[in-house]
Design an enzyme around this catalytic site. Structure first.
Site, PDB file in Angstrom:
ATOM      1  N   LEU A  34     -28.477  -8.455  21.546  1.00 39.70           N
ATOM      2  CA  LEU A  34     -29.919  -8.710  21.534  1.00 39.70           C
ATOM      3  C   LEU A  34     -30.317  -9.401  20.238  1.00 39.70           C
ATOM      4  O   LEU A  34     -31.174 -10.288  20.236  1.00 39.70           O
ATOM      5  CB  LEU A  34     -30.691  -7.398  21.692  1.00 39.70           C
ATOM      6  CG  LEU A  34     -32.220  -7.532  21.636  1.00 39.70           C
ATOM      7  CD1 LEU A  34     -32.727  -8.393  22.783  1.00 39.70           C
ATOM      8  CD2 LEU A  34     -32.887  -6.170  21.649  1.00 39.70           C
ATOM      9  N   TYR A  35     -29.695  -9.001  19.137  1.00 38.01           N
ATOM     10  CA  TYR A  35     -29.972  -9.662  17.860  1.00 38.01           C
ATOM     11  C   TYR A  35     -29.729 -11.163  17.975  1.00 38.01           C
ATOM     12  O   TYR A  35     -30.572 -11.981  17.581  1.00 38.01           O
ATOM     13  CB  TYR A  35     -29.085  -9.074  16.760  1.00 38.01           C
ATOM     14  CG  TYR A  35     -29.108  -9.860  15.475  1.00 38.01           C
ATOM     15  CD1 TYR A  35     -30.252  -9.902  14.686  1.00 38.01           C
ATOM     16  CD2 TYR A  35     -27.984 -10.575  15.040  1.00 38.01           C
ATOM     17  CE1 TYR A  35     -30.285 -10.626  13.502  1.00 38.01           C
ATOM     18  CE2 TYR A  35     -28.004 -11.295  13.864  1.00 38.01           C
ATOM     19  CZ  TYR A  35     -29.155 -11.324  13.095  1.00 38.01           C
ATOM     20  OH  TYR A  35     -29.181 -12.054  11.929  1.00 38.01           O
ATOM     21  N   ALA A  36     -28.577 -11.535  18.537  1.00 38.58           N
ATOM     22  CA  ALA A  36     -28.255 -12.951  18.715  1.00 38.58           C
ATOM     23  C   ALA A  36     -29.271 -13.636  19.624  1.00 38.58           C
ATOM     24  O   ALA A  36     -29.677 -14.777  19.377  1.00 38.58           O
ATOM     25  CB  ALA A  36     -26.852 -13.094  19.283  1.00 38.58           C
TER      26      ALA A  36
END
Length: 408
Positions: free
Chosen positions: A217-219
């Site tokens: 999700l960060y990416a």
């Protein structure tokens, strides 16, 4: 069958990306503007007061011909180093940070104290506070914004996904909104991430490679940020440069990074988890020393062209770029541990485990030819040298802290 599976995977990653972007937009619209009675930015000074404005203007004062820069995430790892470097060369710098508790806030406060001793005012506030940003741009005509505030960490996204949408998507939009409405509009340099390369298997990673298959999700939020940057550049004429950082390390680093907590646990005699992939293949990272990252940030800032809009209206095409900032030398995490053992003179207790499915990837490797061409980016610190400097800082900082002496 493989062709259908590939097509389904591609469609699914696209769905994840656009769902994330949509959710972030909704959250921004609903929550980006806090109540007008926001808490004081400084424990002894209410933001917007004459005393506060005086400190902001003093911090923003630059030498003739130099920049005036708003640095978000200024009390963070990269932000504090970049802020100090800008101030040393004569730029005016105003910092902004929310001092959240993702990791020990006392480390952020120590960075803040060091910056303020060097004439940099770090305001405690949130990038989603529209009123605060409007006030800052009203008080200072910033020439540039170095947007480094973000919710970092791949694994934490599984525990608190909302914080990533709030900071990395809604927060980015909030900063872009303030910049596009400013007159004159500043040029923007912001932190994307090497994580956008996700499941890409082509190495080294180039800015021209596909980035539509995030592994976390960060990416996905950083990829969404790059698409949002394109939109604001296209519609409002904002000059925007994105920087894809590759595993930054060094003194004053983040405690959630492996090299940092490995050092802590090795010294305490605790076991550390070392992950590996199939066939006992070690995870590898393109570790990049903080001083090299700072040079890249300043190079991007120095070569950023002026925005072409005014007061929210585009008057011409504007610069839009993205650069890899890495070290070009991936190192297995097992070697990282080996170097730390020698520097700390302590044998690590290792638990070798399979890489979990939490968004981490097996390797990262940067192609930095574009950054080298545009502003001469060339990292000079290898992992041995960089870790030596980190360990020296760590032992100094924490030995003083444990003895309850004043570090400063």
């Amino acid at each position: 069958m493989d062709k259908h599976r590939s097509r389904w995977t591609y469609s699914f990653t696209k769905l994840i990306f656009w769902t994330t972007l949509f959710a972030g937009t909704i959250l921004f619209v609903c929550f980006h503007s806090p109540p007008s009675d926001s808490p004081s930015i400084h424990p002894k000074m209410k933001w917007g007061s004459p005393q506060w404005e005086k400190r902001v203007k003093s911090s923003a004062r630059s030498r003739s011909g130099h920049f005036t820069v708003l640095v978000t995430g200024a009390a963070g790892f990269v932000g504090s180093h970049v802020s100090a470097a800008l101030k040393r060369r004569g730029d005016g710098v105003v910092g902004l940070d929310n001092f959240n508790s993702y990791y020990d806030p006392s480390l952020k406060r120590a960075r803040q104290k060091l910056l303020e001793r060097n004439g940099i005012f770090v305001i405690e506030g949130d990038i989603n506070d529209r009123h605060l940003l409007e006030k800052l741009f009203d008080v200072v005509a910033f020439t540039h914004v170095m947007h480094l505030a973000a919710q970092a960490g791949v694994r934490y996204a599984m525990k608190n996904p909302g914080s990533y949408i709030h900071s990395n998507i809604a927060g980015l939009v909030s900063v872009f909104e303030a910049c596009k409405s400013a007159n004159p509009q500043p040029a923007i340099v912001w932190a994307s991430s090497s994580s956008v390369y996700g499941l890409n298997s082509k190495v080294p990673f180039s800015e021209k490679d596909r980035t539509d298959q995030p592994a976390s999700l960060y990416a996905a939020t950083k990829k969404a940020g790059e698409e949002i940057a394109h939109t604001y550049n296209h519609i409002y004429g904002l000059s925007i440069t994105g920087l894809r950082f590759f595993t930054v390390y060094g003194p004053w680093g983040r405690p959630d990074m492996a090299y940092f907590f490995f050092t802590k646990d090795i010294l305490k005699g605790k076991s550390i988890n070392v992950f590996e992939g199939s066939n006992n293949k070690s995870v590898a990272r393109d570790f990049t020393y903080i001083d090299d990252i700072v040079k890249g940030c300043l190079g991007a800032l120095d070569t950023a062209e002026k925005s072409t809009g005014s007061g929210g209206k585009k008057k011409g095409n504007a610069q839009l770029r993205v650069f890899n900032l890495g070290n070009t030398s991936p190192v297995p995490v097992t070697k990282l541990v080996s170097i730390l053992e020698k520097l700390l003179k302590v044998k690590a207790k290792k638990n070798v485990l399979p890489l979990p499915r939490n968004g981490d990837v097996m390797f990262t490797h940067a192609n930095i030819s574009y950054a080298h061409k545009e502003f001469g980016y060339k990292p000079t610190t290898n992992l041995q040298m960089g870790l030596q400097k980190f360990v020296n800082w760590y032992l100094d900082y924490y030995s003083v802290s444990e003895k309850k002496k004043s570090f400063w």
